[in-house]
Design an enzyme around this catalytic site. Structure first.
Site, PDB file in Angstrom:
ATOM      1  N   HIS A 150      -3.117   6.664   1.986  1.00  0.00           N
ATOM      2  CA  HIS A 150      -3.372   5.317   2.328  1.00  0.00           C
ATOM      3  C   HIS A 150      -4.539   5.270   3.052  1.00  0.00           C
ATOM      4  O   HIS A 150      -5.129   4.468   2.947  1.00  0.00           O
ATOM      5  CB  HIS A 150      -2.235   4.720   3.255  1.00  0.00           C
ATOM      6  CG  HIS A 150      -2.547   3.508   3.688  1.00  0.00           C
ATOM      7  ND1 HIS A 150      -2.946   3.431   5.345  1.00  0.00           N
ATOM      8  CD2 HIS A 150      -2.106   2.157   3.426  1.00  0.00           C
ATOM      9  CE1 HIS A 150      -2.986   2.015   5.297  1.00  0.00           C
ATOM     10  NE2 HIS A 150      -2.634   1.409   4.133  1.00  0.00           N
ATOM     11  N   SER A 178       1.015  -1.195   0.120  1.00  0.00           N
ATOM     12  CA  SER A 178       0.123  -0.166   0.061  1.00  0.00           C
ATOM     13  C   SER A 178       0.951   1.190  -0.040  1.00  0.00           C
ATOM     14  O   SER A 178       0.601   2.238  -0.738  1.00  0.00           O
ATOM     15  CB  SER A 178      -0.889   0.015   1.176  1.00  0.00           C
ATOM     16  OG  SER A 178      -1.858  -0.743   1.341  1.00  0.00           O
ATOM     17  N   ARG A 208       0.332   8.868   4.497  1.00  0.00           N
ATOM     18  CA  ARG A 208      -0.577   8.262   5.374  1.00  0.00           C
ATOM     19  C   ARG A 208      -2.058   8.802   5.020  1.00  0.00           C
ATOM     20  O   ARG A 208      -3.083   8.014   4.980  1.00  0.00           O
ATOM     21  CB  ARG A 208      -0.273   8.333   6.860  1.00  0.00           C
ATOM     22  CG  ARG A 208       0.981   7.757   7.202  1.00  0.00           C
ATOM     23  CD  ARG A 208       1.112   7.929   8.991  1.00  0.00           C
ATOM     24  NE  ARG A 208       2.471   7.108   9.280  1.00  0.00           N
ATOM     25  CZ  ARG A 208       2.527   5.901   9.585  1.00  0.00           C
ATOM     26  NH1 ARG A 208       1.370   5.432   9.519  1.00  0.00           N
ATOM     27  NH2 ARG A 208       3.772   5.341  10.012  1.00  0.00           N
TER      28      ARG A 208
END
Length: 225
Positions: A57, A31, A54
């Site tokens: 993600h 990912s 992040r």
């Protein structure tokens, strides 16, 4: 007369399984490899790159990086605040549940006043949402806190109003309200009226609790390293 038909669930055999990645560590690594490959971090400061990844993600959309607005020193200020035990104030329980407690560097308190019994009366009196009303109950924890708004534009607007009226100043505002009414406007108000308080936000209608929590988790992970 109703006839109930029994449903037989056949166990999946190795031959009948879908072909997908199952290993959690491999999923996590892949990912972030995709996020790094597809997200354009050219306009993101070095200390904010991990946070930006992040967020990608968390929502699966590398293009959100283009809409990120991170004020100078927001990342370092947020990390330092969490490292020294700052409380985390949020507008909804979804953000509370998205924050990973084991990553918090100082057993930081995570506070949401939405269920406080005083909130409905405040909301009725001011003709506003419960999320906005709950902001009126933050004063005891607001000074030096990390504020993470992941749902209600009205909560972000109310925070800015209260700060303009002299409420205690937080260390950092994470502004990710979401929606078709007021979300883009509240985030632009944060950009225009933060009054020197470090902030990070996402221009436009997109946002949400997952992004707000991901931002806090990214700051917390770095603060504890």
């Amino acid at each position: 007369m109703t006839t109930t038909m029994a449903t037989t669930i056949r166990p999946m055999t190795p031959e009948s399984r879908f072909d997908y990645l199952r290993d959690p560590e491999a999923i996590y690594a892949q990912s972030f490899a995709i996020a790094r490959a597809e997200a354009d971090l050219g306009g993101i400061a070095d200390d904010a790159a991990d946070l930006a990844l992040r967020l990608v993600h968390a929502c699966g959309r590398p293009e959100v990086v283009a809409d990120l607005v991170i004020s100078p020193d927001a990342v370092t200020t947020g990390r330092a605040a969490l490292a020294t035990g700052a409380a985390i104030l949020t507008d909804v329980e979804m953000v509370v549940h998205g924050i990973i407690r084991r990553r918090l560097p100082a057993a930081n308190r995570v506070v949401c006043r939405l269920s406080d019994p005083r909130v409905p009366d405040i909301a009725a009196r001011h003709g506003t949402t419960r999320s906005a009303a709950s902001v009126d109950l933050w004063d005891d924890d607001l000074a030096g806190a990390v504020v993470a708004i992941g749902n209600a534009p009205t909560a972000l607007f109310r925070l800015l109003e209260r700060l303009a009226d002299g409420a205690p100043r937080p260390a950092l505002i994470v502004g990710f309200p979401v929606g078709l009414v007021g979300a883009a406007e509240s985030k632009q108000a944060l950009i225009d009226h933060a009054d020197g308080i470090p902030y990070l936000t996402l221009r436009g209608r997109a946002g949400g609790s997952a992004l707000a929590a991901a931002a806090v988790n990214a700051l917390a992970a770095a603060a504890g390293s």
